[in-house]
Design a protein around this motif. Structure first.
Motif, short mmCIF file in Angstrom:
data_model
loop_
_atom_site.label_atom_id
_atom_site.label_comp_id
_atom_site.label_asym_id
_atom_site.label_seq_id
_atom_site.Cartn_x
_atom_site.Cartn_y
_atom_site.Cartn_z
N GLU A 225 0.83 -1.21 0.00
CA GLU A 225 0.00 0.00 0.00
C GLU A 225 0.86 1.26 0.00
N LEU A 226 1.82 1.29 -0.93
CA LEU A 226 2.72 2.42 -1.06
C LEU A 226 2.11 3.41 -2.04
N TRP A 227 1.79 4.60 -1.58
CA TRP A 227 1.06 5.57 -2.40
C TRP A 227 1.54 6.98 -2.08
N THR A 228 1.82 7.75 -3.12
CA THR A 228 2.22 9.15 -2.96
C THR A 228 1.28 9.99 -3.81
N SER A 229 0.35 10.66 -3.19
CA SER A 229 -0.73 11.33 -3.92
C SER A 229 -0.25 12.49 -4.78
N ASN A 230 0.80 13.18 -4.36
CA ASN A 230 1.25 14.35 -5.11
C ASN A 230 2.35 14.04 -6.11
N LEU A 231 2.61 12.76 -6.35
CA LEU A 231 3.69 12.38 -7.26
C LEU A 231 3.25 12.30 -8.70
N GLN A 232 2.02 11.86 -8.94
CA GLN A 232 1.55 11.65 -10.30
C GLN A 232 0.07 12.01 -10.41
N SER A 233 -0.35 12.17 -11.65
CA SER A 233 -1.74 12.54 -11.90
C SER A 233 -2.66 11.35 -11.66
N PHE A 234 -3.84 11.62 -11.14
CA PHE A 234 -4.86 10.59 -11.03
C PHE A 234 -6.23 11.26 -11.06
N GLU A 235 -7.20 10.54 -11.56
CA GLU A 235 -8.54 11.08 -11.72
C GLU A 235 -9.56 10.09 -11.17
N CYS A 236 -10.55 10.63 -10.49
CA CYS A 236 -11.58 9.78 -9.88
C CYS A 236 -12.95 10.37 -10.20
N TRP A 237 -13.74 9.68 -10.99
CA TRP A 237 -15.11 10.16 -11.22
C TRP A 237 -16.03 9.70 -10.08
N LYS A 238 -15.53 8.72 -9.34
CA LYS A 238 -16.28 8.23 -8.18
C LYS A 238 -15.29 8.07 -7.04
N GLU A 252 -12.70 3.42 -8.60
CA GLU A 252 -12.66 3.72 -10.03
C GLU A 252 -11.62 4.79 -10.37
N CYS A 253 -10.77 5.12 -9.43
CA CYS A 253 -9.70 6.09 -9.68
C CYS A 253 -8.69 5.50 -10.67
N VAL A 254 -8.35 6.27 -11.66
CA VAL A 254 -7.42 5.80 -12.68
C VAL A 254 -6.10 6.56 -12.54
N TRP A 255 -4.98 5.82 -12.52
CA TRP A 255 -3.68 6.46 -12.37
C TRP A 255 -2.53 5.59 -12.86
N VAL A 256 -2.83 4.39 -13.37
CA VAL A 256 -1.79 3.46 -13.80
C VAL A 256 -1.71 3.45 -15.33
N PHE A 257 -0.54 3.80 -15.86
CA PHE A 257 -0.30 3.58 -17.28
C PHE A 257 -0.17 2.07 -17.50
N PHE A 258 -0.82 1.57 -18.54
CA PHE A 258 -0.76 0.13 -18.79
C PHE A 258 -0.41 -0.12 -20.26
N TRP A 259 0.79 -0.65 -20.48
CA TRP A 259 1.29 -0.93 -21.82
C TRP A 259 1.29 -2.44 -22.08
N VAL A 260 1.04 -2.80 -23.31
CA VAL A 260 1.12 -4.20 -23.71
C VAL A 260 2.00 -4.31 -24.95
N GLU A 261 2.71 -5.40 -25.04
CA GLU A 261 3.45 -5.73 -26.26
C GLU A 261 2.81 -6.96 -26.89
N LEU A 262 2.44 -6.84 -28.17
CA LEU A 262 1.82 -7.94 -28.90
C LEU A 262 2.86 -8.67 -29.74
N ASN A 263 2.53 -9.87 -30.15
CA ASN A 263 3.46 -10.65 -30.97
C ASN A 263 3.61 -10.08 -32.37
N SER A 264 2.54 -9.48 -32.89
CA SER A 264 2.57 -8.92 -34.24
C SER A 264 1.54 -7.81 -34.35
N VAL A 265 1.66 -7.02 -35.40
CA VAL A 265 0.70 -5.94 -35.65
C VAL A 265 -0.69 -6.51 -35.88
#
Length: 442
Positions: A225-238, A252-265
């Motif tokens: 539960e390591l959290w720093t509120s003033n370190l990065q942007s986050f948005e909560c509609w609820k 429903e707060c969103v703050w995690v960038f989530f990247w995926v690598e696929l095998n092919s286009v």
């Protein structure tokens, strides 16, 4: 014949050394101004993952408030972040080749044998082991943590070469320990020098800053539960149910960038279909009450949307090119003055049988030598300007202020070709004299 022309060119440069040096200096200044601005612009806008940029995507889910008003669906843009619960769900589904959550926190860092008063605040990157393979990070010692660490959230850490120098004097620190806050972590790997620019995988405002020096598993951040509120942007509609970190994780707060690598286009459409199905499942549970407009966005698309690239840099390049053209015109005038003093020599050579082509080759070689020397001088001045820029703009990564081999070769080639092109007019003007008229005046 070529060697003979080289000797003539060197002799001519020495005889008119003042004019030759002035032409070389003007060309060098113009080349330096152009290549300095172009290098910075190129390093800021280049593709950081040319071999896989069309297979690495930022996942964007339309997790906005159901009360948000849009005139039409085409205007809807999903957030650039996703929630913790969606991050863990998508990783668990395992539909991509690699999954890279990007989060972080800041904590007090020290070694076990140091007192708490000696600890320093450090920025920590929370991610997965796939981060290092997706973004091709090289290791100096050890490797990334095992898959089991991503699942269980073990207290392991990968540090940068710079951090290893500070903490362990550059020694192989694999197996050593460090303290983050109140938690002890074990070093499993040390990164080597790493050049990923622009750094597109996180906040676009920091795309041209150096990567963080400490990496831990994302699941470890969740568990502790390591959290720093003033370190990065986050948005909560609820809003979360309460003020605890665990409630934030489940919200429903969103703050995690989530990247995926696929095998092919070709798998992009398939993964988008999977995201649509996932959102429909969540809608049945009362979540995602907006229209489905999920997106897979490349790093370049993300940075362009977030306006990480400034149009001012492109304008600066064009202004520098105009300045180079002005310098070359001045150099052309100096070269013309040089060649005007050679009319008698030209007439004499024509009289003894030298063709116009012979004279063009001779003077083109002389102009080329001026261009090459001017290019080398411009290259030296460019490195000096880039070094000064790196000292002035210390908040930017020094990798931006550096030239690769291709740019250095381009600098010399640009100087040589430009000098020859702008020297054609003085050359043809010089060989256009009438031999008979000039010989009478000798």
């Amino acid at each position: 014949m070529f060697i003979y022309y080289v000797k003539l060119a060197c002799l001519s440069l020495w005889q008119t050394r003042s004019l030759s040096f002035l032409a070389i200096l003007i060309i060098g200044v113009g080349i330096s101004a152009t290549m300095t601005t172009y290098t910075i612009n190129y390093m800021m806008t280049k593709d950081p993952l040319p071999e896989k940029s069309d297979r690495v995507f930022l996942v964007r889910l339309n997790n906005w408030s159901p009360e948000a008003a849009y005139r039409n669906r085409a205007e809807e843009q999903p957030p650039t972040y996703i929630s913790v619960q969606d991050t863990l769900n998508l990783i668990a589904q395992n539909k991509a080749k690699r999954h890279v959550p990007i989060a972080g926190f800041k904590e007090m860092l020290r070694l076990p044998d140091q007192n708490a008063i000696d600890a320093e605040v450090s920025m920590v990157r929370a991610t997965s082991r796939d981060f290092f393979s997706t973004f091709d990070t090289p290791f100096l010692y050890g490797s990334s943590w095992p898959k089991s660490s991503d699942v269980s959230g073990e207290q392991v850490v990968v540090i940068s070469k710079a951090m290893n120098e500070v903490l362990f004097s550059g020694e192989n620190s694999v197996g050593r320990s460090l303290i983050l806050g109140e938690n002890q972590f074990t070093v499993v790997g040390v990164l080597n020098e790493w050049f990923l620019l622009p750094r597109f995988y996180g906040d676009s405002m920091r795309a041209f800053q150096a990567p963080r020096d400490i990496f831990v598993p994302f699941q470890t951040q969740v568990n502790l539960e390591l959290w720093t509120s003033n370190l990065q942007s986050f948005e909560c509609w609820k809003e979360p149910e309460n003020a605890t970190v665990s409630a934030l994780w489940a919200s429903e707060c969103v703050w995690v960038f989530f990247w995926v690598e696929l095998n092919s286009v070709d798998e992009k459409a398939e993964y988008l279909d999977f995201l649509d199905s996932y959102v429909k499942e969540q809608q049945a549970l009362g979540r995602f009450q907006r229209p489905i407009v999920n997106q897979l966005q490349t790093g370049s698309e993300y940075l362009q949307e977030r306006r990480a690239y400034s149009s001012d840099s492109e304008i600066a390049v064009w202004l520098a090119v105009c300045f180079l053209a002005l310098c070359l015109l001045n150099a052309m005038s100096i070269i013309m003055t040089k060649f005007q003093g050679k009319t008698a020599e030209v007439a004499l050579r024509r009289a003894v049988g030298a063709s116009s082509l012979d004279l063009v080759q001779q003077y083109a070689l002389e102009t080329s030598i001026i261009g090459v020397i001017g290019g080398v001088l411009g290259l030296i001045m460019t490195h000096l300007c880039l070094y000064i820029s790196s000292q002035l703009y210390t908040h930017l990564s020094k990798d931006i202020m550096s030239m690769n081999v291709e740019l250095m070769l381009a600098t010399v080639i640009l100087s040589t070709v430009s000098s020859v092109l702008f020297g054609l007019f003085p050359i043809f003007r010089a060989i256009g004299v009438e031999p008979a008229k000039q010989l009478k005046s000798l």
